[in-house]
Design a protein around this motif. Structure first.
Motif, PDB file in Angstrom:
ATOM      1  N   ALA A 140       7.549   4.066  44.695  1.00  0.00           N
ATOM      2  CA  ALA A 140       6.387   4.930  44.466  1.00  0.00           C
ATOM      3  C   ALA A 140       5.256   4.597  45.422  1.00  0.00           C
ATOM      4  CB  ALA A 140       5.914   4.792  43.020  1.00  0.00           C
ATOM      5  N   GLN A 141       5.052   3.318  45.713  1.00  0.00           N
ATOM      6  CA  GLN A 141       3.995   2.927  46.646  1.00  0.00           C
ATOM      7  C   GLN A 141       4.323   3.360  48.071  1.00  0.00           C
ATOM      8  OE1 GLN A 141       3.943  -1.287  45.731  1.00  0.00           O
ATOM      9  NE2 GLN A 141       2.110  -1.061  44.435  1.00  0.00           N
ATOM     10  N   ARG A 142       5.597   3.271  48.438  1.00  0.00           N
ATOM     11  CA  ARG A 142       5.972   3.733  49.782  1.00  0.00           C
ATOM     12  C   ARG A 142       5.780   5.238  49.909  1.00  0.00           C
ATOM     13  NH1 ARG A 142      10.377   0.144  48.882  1.00  0.00           N
ATOM     14  NH2 ARG A 142      11.790   1.909  48.506  1.00  0.00           N
ATOM     15  N   LEU A 143       6.088   5.974  48.831  1.00  0.00           N
ATOM     16  CA  LEU A 143       5.892   7.421  48.855  1.00  0.00           C
ATOM     17  C   LEU A 143       4.421   7.767  48.982  1.00  0.00           C
ATOM     18  CD1 LEU A 143       6.948  10.345  48.477  1.00  0.00           C
ATOM     19  CD2 LEU A 143       6.732   9.984  46.004  1.00  0.00           C
ATOM     20  N   ARG A 144       3.590   7.054  48.238  1.00  0.00           N
ATOM     21  CA  ARG A 144       2.162   7.392  48.218  1.00  0.00           C
ATOM     22  C   ARG A 144       1.443   6.981  49.491  1.00  0.00           C
ATOM     23  NH1 ARG A 144      -2.287   4.946  43.880  1.00  0.00           N
ATOM     24  NH2 ARG A 144      -4.129   5.926  44.829  1.00  0.00           N
ATOM     25  N   HIS A 145       1.751   5.791  50.011  1.00  0.00           N
ATOM     26  CA  HIS A 145       0.964   5.242  51.108  1.00  0.00           C
ATOM     27  C   HIS A 145       1.595   5.444  52.486  1.00  0.00           C
ATOM     28  CE1 HIS A 145      -1.860   3.370  48.331  1.00  0.00           C
ATOM     29  NE2 HIS A 145      -0.831   2.872  47.644  1.00  0.00           N
ATOM     30  N   ILE A 146       2.868   5.847  52.540  1.00  0.00           N
ATOM     31  CA  ILE A 146       3.510   6.048  53.837  1.00  0.00           C
ATOM     32  C   ILE A 146       3.984   7.488  53.990  1.00  0.00           C
ATOM     33  CG2 ILE A 146       5.420   5.363  55.332  1.00  0.00           C
ATOM     34  CD1 ILE A 146       5.346   2.624  54.102  1.00  0.00           C
ATOM     35  N   THR A 147       4.830   7.927  53.059  1.00  0.00           N
ATOM     36  CA  THR A 147       5.441   9.253  53.211  1.00  0.00           C
ATOM     37  C   THR A 147       4.407  10.371  53.142  1.00  0.00           C
ATOM     38  OG1 THR A 147       7.490   8.410  52.226  1.00  0.00           O
ATOM     39  CG2 THR A 147       7.213  10.800  52.360  1.00  0.00           C
ATOM     40  N   LEU A 148       3.609  10.384  52.088  1.00  0.00           N
ATOM     41  CA  LEU A 148       2.657  11.482  51.904  1.00  0.00           C
ATOM     42  C   LEU A 148       1.629  11.578  53.036  1.00  0.00           C
ATOM     43  CD1 LEU A 148       2.046  11.458  48.047  1.00  0.00           C
ATOM     44  CD2 LEU A 148       3.514  12.957  49.398  1.00  0.00           C
ATOM     45  N   PRO A 149       0.987  10.466  53.452  1.00  0.00           N
ATOM     46  CA  PRO A 149       0.017  10.598  54.562  1.00  0.00           C
ATOM     47  C   PRO A 149       0.650  11.073  55.863  1.00  0.00           C
ATOM     48  CG  PRO A 149      -0.326   8.546  53.372  1.00  0.00           C
ATOM     49  CD  PRO A 149       0.964   9.105  52.880  1.00  0.00           C
ATOM     50  N   LEU A 150       1.858  10.585  56.175  1.00  0.00           N
ATOM     51  CA  LEU A 150       2.500  10.966  57.431  1.00  0.00           C
ATOM     52  C   LEU A 150       3.175  12.337  57.353  1.00  0.00           C
ATOM     53  CD1 LEU A 150       4.023   7.543  58.527  1.00  0.00           C
ATOM     54  CD2 LEU A 150       1.907   8.629  59.281  1.00  0.00           C
ATOM     55  N   MET A 151       3.207  12.917  56.159  1.00  0.00           N
ATOM     56  CA  MET A 151       3.787  14.245  56.005  1.00  0.00           C
ATOM     57  C   MET A 151       2.732  15.344  56.044  1.00  0.00           C
ATOM     58  SD  MET A 151       7.112  14.247  55.558  1.00  0.00           S
ATOM     59  CE  MET A 151       7.532  15.557  54.442  1.00  0.00           C
ATOM     60  N   ARG A 152       1.505  15.014  56.400  1.00  0.00           N
ATOM     61  CA  ARG A 152       0.445  16.021  56.420  1.00  0.00           C
ATOM     62  C   ARG A 152       0.742  17.194  57.358  1.00  0.00           C
ATOM     63  NH1 ARG A 152      -4.486  14.873  54.045  1.00  0.00           N
ATOM     64  NH2 ARG A 152      -4.674  12.778  53.170  1.00  0.00           N
ATOM     65  N   PRO A 153       1.268  16.966  58.565  1.00  0.00           N
ATOM     66  CA  PRO A 153       1.583  18.134  59.409  1.00  0.00           C
ATOM     67  C   PRO A 153       2.614  19.058  58.787  1.00  0.00           C
ATOM     68  CG  PRO A 153       1.530  16.126  60.725  1.00  0.00           C
ATOM     69  CD  PRO A 153       1.467  15.697  59.290  1.00  0.00           C
ATOM     70  N   ALA A 154       3.653  18.489  58.170  1.00  0.00           N
ATOM     71  CA  ALA A 154       4.651  19.322  57.507  1.00  0.00           C
ATOM     72  C   ALA A 154       4.044  20.056  56.323  1.00  0.00           C
ATOM     73  CB  ALA A 154       5.830  18.468  57.062  1.00  0.00           C
ATOM     74  N   THR A 155       3.186  19.381  55.566  1.00  0.00           N
ATOM     75  CA  THR A 155       2.532  20.017  54.427  1.00  0.00           C
ATOM     76  C   THR A 155       1.666  21.185  54.876  1.00  0.00           C
ATOM     77  OG1 THR A 155       2.523  17.923  53.211  1.00  0.00           O
ATOM     78  CG2 THR A 155       1.008  19.640  52.466  1.00  0.00           C
ATOM     79  N   ALA A 156       0.924  21.003  55.964  1.00  0.00           N
ATOM     80  CA  ALA A 156       0.090  22.091  56.478  1.00  0.00           C
ATOM     81  C   ALA A 156       0.947  23.282  56.891  1.00  0.00           C
ATOM     82  CB  ALA A 156      -0.737  21.594  57.665  1.00  0.00           C
ATOM     83  N   THR A 157       2.086  23.016  57.521  1.00  0.00           N
ATOM     84  CA  THR A 157       2.982  24.106  57.935  1.00  0.00           C
ATOM     85  C   THR A 157       3.531  24.858  56.737  1.00  0.00           C
ATOM     86  OG1 THR A 157       3.613  22.866  59.913  1.00  0.00           O
ATOM     87  CG2 THR A 157       5.064  24.658  59.237  1.00  0.00           C
ATOM     88  N   VAL A 158       3.969  24.119  55.720  1.00  0.00           N
ATOM     89  CA  VAL A 158       4.518  24.763  54.525  1.00  0.00           C
ATOM     90  C   VAL A 158       3.449  25.582  53.815  1.00  0.00           C
ATOM     91  CG1 VAL A 158       5.536  24.337  52.253  1.00  0.00           C
ATOM     92  CG2 VAL A 158       6.309  23.029  54.223  1.00  0.00           C
ATOM     93  N   ILE A 159       2.244  25.050  53.706  1.00  0.00           N
ATOM     94  CA  ILE A 159       1.167  25.781  53.038  1.00  0.00           C
ATOM     95  C   ILE A 159       0.876  27.088  53.755  1.00  0.00           C
ATOM     96  CG2 ILE A 159      -1.304  25.748  52.531  1.00  0.00           C
ATOM     97  CD1 ILE A 159      -1.057  22.776  51.951  1.00  0.00           C
TER      98      ILE A 159
END
Length: 299
Positions: A206-225
């Motif tokens: 859960a910590q790896r998801l919150r502090h690594i995956t989610l922040p580094l997935m911002r470009p993908a999140t912006a594209t999906v949105i």
């Protein structure tokens, strides 16, 4: 002392490389101009006219005044934004969760990815007709399955309070595969050294998801949105195939209101509606796109 002469590099022919990119982009530019630029300009022109197959008559802003006087336009605008926000939000959340699951060490990972992405390839009208049958309140498979557990299934497409939400859920089922694919590409692009260092420091999943995956997935999140929200605000074919804006006008969106005007023979009025929808989507998406990209630049 003898000197060695270095051979001069061959001179480039002037004009050869500078003009190549223009020719390279020309076919795509022609297709884009014919399929997008020309119809857009024509829509803006016909929005100010009363036209049919026999000719056109310039009437100024009369079509826009009539369009905004439509009694159910406000309901269509509300439904459009509810539908767009609901579908895009669910695609972001479910797409991210599925991407994290499908990039983990699981059995048949490639097969499961294909299963998730497959609905994206199916015809939207075909999906709409299929789910219309499945969601039938009397003989539909969905309510029959609920009846096995003693649950009385609702009228998914006949209940005014459920029709729009039911179509939105079908839209999510069909489109979440593309969001998942974008997120998978984002997860794979994250360097594995970050996760290895986090494991050494004792970070949990859960910590790896919150502090690594989610922040580094911002470009993908912006594209999906951006992609899902534009698709939701412009949605028409699935809604028309399943409810045609009904029951009554409870699931009407702006696009279906425009189509009903076109069906009635008010072609200039429907052209004005298309222009209004184009401006609404642009006014909503351009600032959002700029804001999302600005956050990426600031980081």
């Amino acid at each position: 002392m003898a000197t060695t002469a270095t051979a001069a590099p061959p001179r480039r022919r002037r004009g050869h490389r500078s003009h190549y990119p223009l020719w390279f982009y020309l076919p795509a530019g022609v297709v884009y101009g014919v399929l997008f630029i020309a119809p857009t300009i024509a829509s803006f022109y016909f929005a100010f006219t009363r036209w049919n197959l026999s000719g056109t008559e310039f009437i100024g802003f009369e079509n826009f005044a009539l369009f905004f006087s439509e009694p159910y336009l406000f309901q269509g605008l509300v439904n459009t934004f509810v539908y767009g926000v609901l579908t895009s939000g669910l695609k972001v959340v479910l797409g991210l969760l599925l991407a994290v699951f499908l990039t983990s060490q699981i059995i048949a990972r490639g097969y499961l990815r294909s299963v998730v992405f497959f609905p994206t390839l199916v015809s939207t009208v075909g999906v709409g007709i299929t789910f219309t049958v499945l969601m039938d309140p009397g003989d539909g498979l969905v309510n029959q399955a609920l009846a096995l557990f003693g649950v009385d299934g609702p009228g998914w497409l006949t209940d005014p309070s459920l029709a729009l939400i039911s179509v939105a859920l079908v839209d999510v089922w069909k489109g979440v595969g593309l969001a998942t694919l974008i997120y998978i590409a984002g997860v794979v692009a994250i360097p594995q050294e970050y996760f290895e260092a986090a494991r050494v420091d004792g970070a949990t999943s859960a910590q790896r998801l919150r502090h690594i995956t989610l922040p580094l997935m911002r470009p993908a999140t912006a594209t999906v949105i951006v992609l899902s929200l534009i698709g939701g605000l412009r949605s028409f074919d699935l809604i028309w195939a399943m409810t045609q804006g009904g029951p009554g006008f409870t699931s009407d969106v702006v696009a279906s209101v425009i189509f009903k005007q076109y069906q009635a023979g008010f072609w200039g009025l429907s052209s004005a509606g298309n222009v209004v929808l184009f401006l609404i989507v642009a006014a909503f998406m351009v600032p959002l796109y700029w804001k999302l990209n600005r956050k990426e630049v600031d980081r």
